[in-house]
Scaffold this motif. Sequence first.
Motif, PDB file in Angstrom:
ATOM      1  N   PHE A 145      11.698  -5.608 -19.642  1.00  0.00           N
ATOM      2  CA  PHE A 145      10.527  -6.046 -18.885  1.00  0.00           C
ATOM      3  C   PHE A 145      10.406  -7.565 -18.927  1.00  0.00           C
ATOM      4  O   PHE A 145      10.750  -8.199 -19.919  1.00  0.00           O
ATOM      5  CB  PHE A 145       9.261  -5.402 -19.454  1.00  0.00           C
ATOM      6  CG  PHE A 145       9.250  -3.913 -19.294  1.00  0.00           C
ATOM      7  CD1 PHE A 145       8.727  -3.340 -18.147  1.00  0.00           C
ATOM      8  CD2 PHE A 145       9.786  -3.097 -20.271  1.00  0.00           C
ATOM      9  CE1 PHE A 145       8.729  -1.970 -17.989  1.00  0.00           C
ATOM     10  CE2 PHE A 145       9.794  -1.724 -20.112  1.00  0.00           C
ATOM     11  CZ  PHE A 145       9.263  -1.154 -18.975  1.00  0.00           C
ATOM     12  N   ASP A 146       9.855  -8.134 -17.862  1.00  0.00           N
ATOM     13  CA  ASP A 146       9.652  -9.584 -17.787  1.00  0.00           C
ATOM     14  C   ASP A 146       8.321  -9.957 -18.451  1.00  0.00           C
ATOM     15  O   ASP A 146       7.598  -9.070 -18.928  1.00  0.00           O
ATOM     16  CB  ASP A 146       9.745 -10.067 -16.337  1.00  0.00           C
ATOM     17  CG  ASP A 146       8.599  -9.606 -15.449  1.00  0.00           C
ATOM     18  OD1 ASP A 146       7.567  -9.109 -15.952  1.00  0.00           O
ATOM     19  OD2 ASP A 146       8.734  -9.754 -14.223  1.00  0.00           O
ATOM     20  N   ASP A 175       5.548 -10.626 -17.267  1.00  0.00           N
ATOM     21  CA  ASP A 175       4.387 -10.030 -16.596  1.00  0.00           C
ATOM     22  C   ASP A 175       4.327  -8.516 -16.767  1.00  0.00           C
ATOM     23  O   ASP A 175       3.445  -7.869 -16.224  1.00  0.00           O
ATOM     24  CB  ASP A 175       4.406 -10.382 -15.104  1.00  0.00           C
ATOM     25  CG  ASP A 175       4.276 -11.881 -14.872  1.00  0.00           C
ATOM     26  OD1 ASP A 175       3.540 -12.539 -15.633  1.00  0.00           O
ATOM     27  OD2 ASP A 175       4.932 -12.396 -13.941  1.00  0.00           O
ATOM     28  N   GLY A 176       5.295  -7.928 -17.464  1.00  0.00           N
ATOM     29  CA  GLY A 176       5.308  -6.487 -17.693  1.00  0.00           C
ATOM     30  C   GLY A 176       6.040  -5.702 -16.623  1.00  0.00           C
ATOM     31  O   GLY A 176       6.016  -4.472 -16.644  1.00  0.00           O
ATOM     32  N   ASN A 177       6.711  -6.375 -15.698  1.00  0.00           N
ATOM     33  CA  ASN A 177       7.461  -5.697 -14.645  1.00  0.00           C
ATOM     34  C   ASN A 177       8.912  -5.523 -15.080  1.00  0.00           C
ATOM     35  O   ASN A 177       9.448  -6.370 -15.803  1.00  0.00           O
ATOM     36  CB  ASN A 177       7.437  -6.526 -13.352  1.00  0.00           C
ATOM     37  CG  ASN A 177       6.028  -6.762 -12.872  1.00  0.00           C
ATOM     38  OD1 ASN A 177       5.234  -5.840 -12.803  1.00  0.00           O
ATOM     39  ND2 ASN A 177       5.711  -8.007 -12.568  1.00  0.00           N
ATOM     40  N   PRO A 178       9.578  -4.450 -14.627  1.00  0.00           N
ATOM     41  CA  PRO A 178      11.001  -4.321 -14.945  1.00  0.00           C
ATOM     42  C   PRO A 178      11.773  -5.517 -14.400  1.00  0.00           C
ATOM     43  O   PRO A 178      11.491  -6.000 -13.303  1.00  0.00           O
ATOM     44  CB  PRO A 178      11.418  -3.039 -14.217  1.00  0.00           C
ATOM     45  CG  PRO A 178      10.148  -2.285 -14.011  1.00  0.00           C
ATOM     46  CD  PRO A 178       9.075  -3.322 -13.844  1.00  0.00           C
ATOM     47  N   PRO A 191      14.394  -7.127 -12.408  1.00  0.00           N
ATOM     48  CA  PRO A 191      15.110  -6.528 -11.275  1.00  0.00           C
ATOM     49  C   PRO A 191      16.592  -6.884 -11.223  1.00  0.00           C
ATOM     50  O   PRO A 191      17.043  -7.837 -11.859  1.00  0.00           O
ATOM     51  CB  PRO A 191      14.380  -7.120 -10.062  1.00  0.00           C
ATOM     52  CG  PRO A 191      13.904  -8.446 -10.546  1.00  0.00           C
ATOM     53  CD  PRO A 191      13.571  -8.260 -12.004  1.00  0.00           C
ATOM     54  N   TYR A 241      18.079  -2.322 -12.285  1.00  0.00           N
ATOM     55  CA  TYR A 241      16.982  -1.361 -12.270  1.00  0.00           C
ATOM     56  C   TYR A 241      17.041  -0.634 -10.940  1.00  0.00           C
ATOM     57  O   TYR A 241      16.422  -1.024  -9.963  1.00  0.00           O
ATOM     58  CB  TYR A 241      15.629  -2.036 -12.469  1.00  0.00           C
ATOM     59  CG  TYR A 241      14.485  -1.056 -12.465  1.00  0.00           C
ATOM     60  CD1 TYR A 241      14.551   0.085 -13.247  1.00  0.00           C
ATOM     61  CD2 TYR A 241      13.371  -1.254 -11.678  1.00  0.00           C
ATOM     62  CE1 TYR A 241      13.520   1.008 -13.244  1.00  0.00           C
ATOM     63  CE2 TYR A 241      12.334  -0.336 -11.682  1.00  0.00           C
ATOM     64  CZ  TYR A 241      12.414   0.791 -12.459  1.00  0.00           C
ATOM     65  OH  TYR A 241      11.404   1.694 -12.446  1.00  0.00           O
ATOM     66  N   GLN A 285       7.332  -6.648 -22.821  1.00  0.00           N
ATOM     67  CA  GLN A 285       6.523  -7.779 -22.355  1.00  0.00           C
ATOM     68  C   GLN A 285       6.084  -8.636 -23.535  1.00  0.00           C
ATOM     69  O   GLN A 285       6.066  -9.863 -23.459  1.00  0.00           O
ATOM     70  CB  GLN A 285       5.311  -7.260 -21.582  1.00  0.00           C
ATOM     71  CG  GLN A 285       4.413  -8.362 -21.064  1.00  0.00           C
ATOM     72  CD  GLN A 285       3.189  -7.822 -20.321  1.00  0.00           C
ATOM     73  OE1 GLN A 285       2.896  -6.634 -20.350  1.00  0.00           O
ATOM     74  NE2 GLN A 285       2.473  -8.706 -19.656  1.00  0.00           N
TER      75      GLN A 285
END
Length: 188
Positions: free
Chosen positions: A46-47, A49-52, A54, A86, A155
Amino acid sequence: MNSMMKHVLAAVALATAATAQAQWGIQVLWGSDYYNHGNYTGPDCFDPDGNPIPLTSNWAAQIIDAVTETVYYTAHHHPDYGFWRYEDPYVGVPFQLAVLPPAADARPLRTRIYNHNDPNLATMFATVGPTVLDWDVNQTLPPFPIDYNFGKVQQSDWQVIPEPGSAGLLLLGAGVFLIRRARARAQR
């Protein structure tokens, strides 16, 4: 120094050089937790910001010595498949082939990920996956590759890298403050 002593010293120097040349590095198959274990249940990187992270990411990743911070390997972005994946069924970092030098043998290693393709320009990093890889650096044939599963990137693993300019300004401001304070005390 007699001639016999010179020959002995030359033989010792030659044997030492031959031993140093015989040391092997190790090939590691390096990747993230879910991907390496075949547990494709969701993303594991995760980055901030909590997003996978990419597939299109071109962020840098390094294998470093956990004690000395020596960089043993830096992953380079490949334009066709990147470093991060991902997409079904891929959910993390697939096995990447990395070659570590003999100096990495039996050392505590970590993976450090940067939010930029150039670690010197990154504003954040995450450090994950302590491991120790142990192999015989002096064996007669190259050692077999070893799996290095660095785990997951959460994160909460991300840390801000202070800008050198900001740190310099803070130090300059603190210096000016201390000088003014010292002058004020001296005038009293």
